[in-house]
Write a protein that holds these residues in place. Structure first.
Motif: not given
Length: 120
Positions: A34-38, A84-91, A104-116
């Motif tokens: 599980m990971g976080w992107y922005r 920091k201000p530069e951390d502002t993004a949708v996460y 054994g099917t591999g899958r990747s799922y994304w959430g809808q995002g949360t604003q920071v």
């Protein structure tokens, strides 16, 4: 059906803290990581942190952000300090795993995002 739901975003002053949560539902998915992107306005989505066999961070957040995981709750957290201000993004939360479909099917799922938003 697998769902990924993030929460915990908001407005915070520079130097402040926020804690994001990401929960996965759907028992048919065996989670590998599980990971976080922005994604900031006008920029591409970028990697923040990932928890799999180990936990890794982008250089820009090392020492400030901490990712933790509760496997029983199928939830990960991102504790963000010294914002920091530069951390502002949708996460966005990303979940990678294998479906319990006998293939054994591999899958990747994304959430809808949360604003920071980090601003004074």
């Amino acid at each position: 059906q697998v769902q990924v739901v993030e929460s915990g975003g908001g407005l915070v002053q520079p130097g402040g803290s926020l804690r994001l949560s990401c929960t996965t539902s759907g028992s048919r998915l065996s989670i590998n990581a599980m990971g976080w992107y922005r994604q900031a306005p006008g920029k591409q989505r970028e990697f923040v942190a990932v928890s799999g066999s180990s936990t890794n961070y982008a250089d820009s957040v090392k020492g400030r952000f901490t990712m933790s995981r509760d496997n029983a709750k199928r939830t990960v957290y991102l504790q963000m300090n010294s914002l920091k201000p530069e951390d502002t993004a949708v996460y966005y939360c990303n979940v990678v795993g294998v479906l319990d479909d006998g293939l054994g099917t591999g899958r990747s799922y994304w959430g809808q995002g949360t604003q920071v938003t980090v601003s004074s």
